[in-house]
Design an enzyme around this catalytic site. Structure first.
Site, PDB file in Angstrom:
ATOM      1  N   LYS A 145       0.485   2.965 -11.585  1.00 44.78           N
ATOM      2  CA  LYS A 145      -0.216   1.782 -11.047  1.00 44.78           C
ATOM      3  C   LYS A 145      -0.403   0.749 -12.165  1.00 44.78           C
ATOM      4  O   LYS A 145      -0.268  -0.455 -11.944  1.00 44.78           O
ATOM      5  CB  LYS A 145      -1.574   2.188 -10.466  1.00 44.78           C
ATOM      6  CG  LYS A 145      -1.479   3.034  -9.205  1.00 44.78           C
ATOM      7  CD  LYS A 145      -1.172   2.179  -7.986  1.00 44.78           C
ATOM      8  CE  LYS A 145      -1.192   2.991  -6.705  1.00 44.78           C
ATOM      9  NZ  LYS A 145      -0.955   2.176  -5.511  1.00 44.78           N
TER      10      LYS A 145
ATOM     11  N   PHE B 247     -12.118   1.816  -6.030  1.00 47.06           N
ATOM     12  CA  PHE B 247     -12.808   3.027  -6.431  1.00 47.06           C
ATOM     13  C   PHE B 247     -12.528   4.047  -5.302  1.00 47.06           C
ATOM     14  O   PHE B 247     -11.367   4.200  -4.950  1.00 47.06           O
ATOM     15  CB  PHE B 247     -14.250   2.707  -6.810  1.00 47.06           C
ATOM     16  CG  PHE B 247     -14.248   2.073  -8.205  1.00 47.06           C
ATOM     17  CD1 PHE B 247     -13.606   0.857  -8.433  1.00 47.06           C
ATOM     18  CD2 PHE B 247     -14.745   2.751  -9.293  1.00 47.06           C
ATOM     19  CE1 PHE B 247     -13.479   0.331  -9.726  1.00 47.06           C
ATOM     20  CE2 PHE B 247     -14.639   2.236 -10.586  1.00 47.06           C
ATOM     21  CZ  PHE B 247     -14.004   1.025 -10.789  1.00 47.06           C
TER      22      PHE B 247
ATOM     23  N   HIS C 127      -9.270  14.826  -0.290  1.00 50.84           N
ATOM     24  CA  HIS C 127     -10.435  13.964  -0.550  1.00 50.84           C
ATOM     25  C   HIS C 127     -11.736  14.592  -0.051  1.00 50.84           C
ATOM     26  O   HIS C 127     -11.757  15.290   0.966  1.00 50.84           O
ATOM     27  CB  HIS C 127     -10.215  12.589   0.083  1.00 50.84           C
ATOM     28  CG  HIS C 127      -9.075  11.852  -0.528  1.00 50.84           C
ATOM     29  ND1 HIS C 127      -7.830  11.810   0.051  1.00 50.84           N
ATOM     30  CD2 HIS C 127      -8.970  11.185  -1.699  1.00 50.84           C
ATOM     31  CE1 HIS C 127      -7.014  11.119  -0.726  1.00 50.84           C
ATOM     32  NE2 HIS C 127      -7.676  10.722  -1.802  1.00 50.84           N
TER      33      HIS C 127
ATOM     34  N   ASN D 271       8.613   6.472  -6.821  1.00 51.22           N
ATOM     35  CA  ASN D 271       8.056   5.827  -5.624  1.00 51.22           C
ATOM     36  C   ASN D 271       7.043   4.736  -5.977  1.00 51.22           C
ATOM     37  O   ASN D 271       7.143   3.606  -5.500  1.00 51.22           O
ATOM     38  CB  ASN D 271       7.395   6.871  -4.726  1.00 51.22           C
ATOM     39  CG  ASN D 271       6.942   6.257  -3.406  1.00 51.22           C
ATOM     40  OD1 ASN D 271       7.772   5.865  -2.596  1.00 51.22           O
ATOM     41  ND2 ASN D 271       5.641   6.126  -3.219  1.00 51.22           N
TER      42      ASN D 271
ATOM     43  N   PHE E  16       0.830  -1.223   0.000  1.00 53.90           N
ATOM     44  CA  PHE E  16       0.000   0.000   0.000  1.00 53.90           C
ATOM     45  C   PHE E  16       0.858   1.263   0.000  1.00 53.90           C
ATOM     46  O   PHE E  16       0.323   2.360   0.136  1.00 53.90           O
ATOM     47  CB  PHE E  16      -0.860   0.053   1.271  1.00 53.90           C
ATOM     48  CG  PHE E  16      -1.760  -1.129   1.464  1.00 53.90           C
ATOM     49  CD1 PHE E  16      -2.994  -1.189   0.850  1.00 53.90           C
ATOM     50  CD2 PHE E  16      -1.370  -2.195   2.261  1.00 53.90           C
ATOM     51  CE1 PHE E  16      -3.838  -2.277   1.027  1.00 53.90           C
ATOM     52  CE2 PHE E  16      -2.205  -3.289   2.446  1.00 53.90           C
ATOM     53  CZ  PHE E  16      -3.441  -3.332   1.832  1.00 53.90           C
ATOM     54  N   ALA E  17       2.186   1.085  -0.075  1.00 54.26           N
ATOM     55  CA  ALA E  17       3.074   2.229   0.161  1.00 54.26           C
ATOM     56  C   ALA E  17       3.242   3.070  -1.102  1.00 54.26           C
ATOM     57  O   ALA E  17       4.266   3.005  -1.769  1.00 54.26           O
ATOM     58  CB  ALA E  17       4.430   1.729   0.647  1.00 54.26           C
TER      59      ALA E  17
ATOM     60  N   TYR F 159      -0.229   9.165 -11.874  1.00 56.55           N
ATOM     61  CA  TYR F 159      -0.641   8.296 -10.759  1.00 56.55           C
ATOM     62  C   TYR F 159      -1.232   6.989 -11.307  1.00 56.55           C
ATOM     63  O   TYR F 159      -0.792   5.886 -10.979  1.00 56.55           O
ATOM     64  CB  TYR F 159      -1.664   9.022  -9.872  1.00 56.55           C
ATOM     65  CG  TYR F 159      -2.302   8.122  -8.848  1.00 56.55           C
ATOM     66  CD1 TYR F 159      -1.608   7.726  -7.718  1.00 56.55           C
ATOM     67  CD2 TYR F 159      -3.604   7.628  -9.029  1.00 56.55           C
ATOM     68  CE1 TYR F 159      -2.181   6.876  -6.784  1.00 56.55           C
ATOM     69  CE2 TYR F 159      -4.184   6.784  -8.105  1.00 56.55           C
ATOM     70  CZ  TYR F 159      -3.475   6.412  -6.984  1.00 56.55           C
ATOM     71  OH  TYR F 159      -4.047   5.549  -6.072  1.00 56.55           O
TER      72      TYR F 159
HETATM   73  N1  UFG Z   1     -14.273  17.139  -4.946  1.00 59.93           N
HETATM   74  C1  UFG Z   1     -14.813  18.406  -4.805  1.00 59.93           C
HETATM   75  N2  UFG Z   1     -14.200  19.252  -3.929  1.00 59.93           N
HETATM   76  C2  UFG Z   1     -13.108  18.903  -3.200  1.00 59.93           C
HETATM   77  C3  UFG Z   1     -12.581  17.606  -3.343  1.00 59.93           C
HETATM   78  C4  UFG Z   1     -13.191  16.745  -4.240  1.00 59.93           C
HETATM   79  O1  UFG Z   1     -15.791  18.781  -5.448  1.00 59.93           O
HETATM   80  O2  UFG Z   1     -12.609  19.743  -2.434  1.00 59.93           O
HETATM   81  C5  UFG Z   1     -14.910  16.199  -5.889  1.00 59.93           C
HETATM   82  C6  UFG Z   1     -13.983  15.760  -6.992  1.00 59.93           C
HETATM   83  O3  UFG Z   1     -14.048  16.655  -8.072  1.00 59.93           O
HETATM   84  C7  UFG Z   1     -14.527  14.377  -7.305  1.00 59.93           C
HETATM   85  C8  UFG Z   1     -15.098  13.878  -5.972  1.00 59.93           C
HETATM   86  O4  UFG Z   1     -15.252  15.045  -5.183  1.00 59.93           O
HETATM   87  O5  UFG Z   1     -15.574  14.490  -8.205  1.00 59.93           O
HETATM   88  C9  UFG Z   1     -14.192  12.913  -5.267  1.00 59.93           C
HETATM   89  O6  UFG Z   1     -12.902  13.489  -5.184  1.00 59.93           O
HETATM   90  P1  UFG Z   1     -11.733  12.868  -4.307  1.00 59.93           P
HETATM   91  O7  UFG Z   1     -10.566  13.780  -4.444  1.00 59.93           O
HETATM   92  O8  UFG Z   1     -12.233  12.565  -2.940  1.00 59.93           O
HETATM   93  O9  UFG Z   1     -11.456  11.474  -4.986  1.00 59.93           O
HETATM   94  P2  UFG Z   1     -11.070  11.175  -6.506  1.00 59.93           P
HETATM   95  O10 UFG Z   1     -12.285  10.579  -7.127  1.00 59.93           O
HETATM   96  O11 UFG Z   1     -10.459  12.305  -7.205  1.00 59.93           O
HETATM   97  O12 UFG Z   1      -9.852  10.208  -6.257  1.00 59.93           O
HETATM   98  C10 UFG Z   1      -9.996   8.886  -5.893  1.00 59.93           C
HETATM   99  C11 UFG Z   1      -8.784   8.442  -5.098  1.00 59.93           C
HETATM  100  C12 UFG Z   1      -7.538   8.549  -5.935  1.00 59.93           C
HETATM  101  C13 UFG Z   1      -7.751   7.795  -7.198  1.00 59.93           C
HETATM  102  C14 UFG Z   1      -8.971   8.308  -7.905  1.00 59.93           C
HETATM  103  C15 UFG Z   1      -9.273   7.542  -9.148  1.00 59.93           C
HETATM  104  O13 UFG Z   1      -8.668   9.235  -3.962  1.00 59.93           O
HETATM  105  O14 UFG Z   1      -6.453   8.033  -5.227  1.00 59.93           O
HETATM  106  O15 UFG Z   1     -10.088   8.161  -7.045  1.00 59.93           O
HETATM  107  O16 UFG Z   1     -10.080   8.312  -9.981  1.00 59.93           O
HETATM  108  F1  UFG Z   1      -6.717   7.952  -8.037  1.00 59.93           F
END
Ligand code: UFG
Length: 330
Positions: A145, A169, A189, A92, A73-74, A141
């Site tokens: 992977k 997801f 997030h 990394n 997971f690192a 990213y």
């Molecule tokens: N979002 C906002 N405002 C914020 C943060 C997020 O509107 O301040 C929205 C993003 O646009 C997205 C949703 O909330 O539509 C979820 O965003 P996250 O950043 O929580 O998660 P992601 O879907 O971008 O990312 C996740 C994982 C990543 C992975 C990705 C794959 O956290 O590690 O899914 O698409 F790469």
């Protein structure tokens, strides 16, 4: 089974360590503590502080422990950062993983569980996403992977090695007892930012785009509970006994949830309002991503216990409201 958990002090790794203990396995943590938290590792679990990029340190760990399976997971997990600083991710997330795999080869450890991502699919042509759909990542990213997934395929073809790669997801939530949870620095997030905004510990939440072709104009994601993810990693052990096994699973609940629905869930559970600002789309965000996890359900008997977004957000709320500064509060 003795399991080396690389990144075992991070968000997903630490939840997996606890699930391993609950299932009667013996986790051993390997972490360099760049992003990991010592307080996330349960008392009594052995910790090796080392970098995956250090072959001699890895050899010492494998010599000291009789490892049956390595779980990895690192990795760095910021999509935006991976675009700005791609080498950080290639070094990394890809190169250091090859160093780990090489150390496993030298030390004759042949079973591997890899933390992959739905970001390997890029912008999907069809939804929900099944394992066999084309993978075309749109950022370093996701690319790194996918590079590791491809290296794993080659290794399994070449010999005795077996692996499972889980494409997560949106990992979300926290341990049900509120003891450990999500603590990223910086935090990007959605759920922790929405809860932090409701609590007044963070600025108003910025909604990235309201003009997506989705029912309410905001992005759809598939949020899956961290403990459900962890359980799949353990359920796959039996299948790794087959030399050459090359297993891929998409892990999500299959339920698309919009940004606005997350905000509504946080407001309902907290009884607070989430202050929001409306901003432009964030570069690299696909409009919708959700999983078809039939394969994991059929082959591993995996069934997410947390089926609703409310039940997932509730665990996150318990952790963040008790520890608004994350592990610094413990
Ligand atoms: N979002 C906002 N405002 C914020 C943060 C997020 O509107 O301040 C929205 C993003 O646009 C997205 C949703 O909330 O539509 C979820 O965003 P996250 O950043 O929580 O998660 P992601 O879907 O971008 O990312 C996740 C994982 C990543 C992975 C990705 C794959 O956290 O590690 O899914 O698409 F790469």
């Amino acid at each position: 089974m003795k399991v080396l958990v690389a990144g075992g002090a991070g968000y997903i790794g630490s939840h997996c360590v606890r699930q391993l203990l609950a299932a009667g396995h013996e986790p051993v943590v390997l972490d360099n503590f760049v992003y990991g938290h010592r307080a996330a590792v349960p008392a009594g679990v052995r910790v090796h502080e080392a970098s995956l990029a250090d072959p001699a340190a890895l050899d010492r760990v494998f010599a000291a422990e009789k490892i049956g399976v390595v779980m990895h997971f690192a990795a760095y997990c910021y999509v935006g950062e991976s675009v700005a600083e791609p080498l950080k991710y290639y070094l990394n997330n890809a190169a250091a993983t090859y160093t780990l795999l090489d150390a496993m080869r030298r030390n004759e450890v042949k079973k591997f569980v890899f933390s992959s991502t739905c970001a390997t699919f890029g912008v999907p042509a069809k939804l929900p996403l099944t394992e066999d759909m084309p993978q075309a990542p749109i950022n370093p990213y996701g690319q790194t992977k996918l590079d590791v997934e491809n290296a794993l395929r080659a290794l399994a073809r070449a010999g005795e090695f077996s692996f499972a790669a889980f494409r997560y997801f949106n990992a979300a939530g926290a341990a049900e007892d509120g003891s450990i949870g999500e603590d990223h620095e910086p935090e990007t997030h959605l759920i922790p930012l929405a809860i932090g905004a409701a609590l007044g510990h963070r600025p108003p939440l910025q909604i990235f785009g309201t003009d997506y072709p989705t029912p309410d104009g905001t992005c759809l994601r598939d949020y899956v509970h961290i403990d459900d993810l962890s359980r799949a990693h353990i359920a796959v052990f039996d299948r790794l006994a087959q030399p050459g096994a090359a297993l891929f699973y998409n892990l999500g609940t299959g339920a698309p949830t919009s940004v606005r629905e997350i905000i509504a869930a946080v407001e309902k559970i907290s009884g607070l309002s989430v202050p929001v600002k409306f901003g432009p789309r964030r570069a690299g965000d696909p409009p919708a991503l959700f999983a078809d996890s039939t394969k994991a359900q059929t082959e591993l008997g995996w069934k997410p216990k947390f089926q609703t977004i409310g039940s997932i957000v509730e665990t996150a709320w318990r952790w963040h409201s008790a520890h608004p500064q994350g592990y610094a509060d413990r």
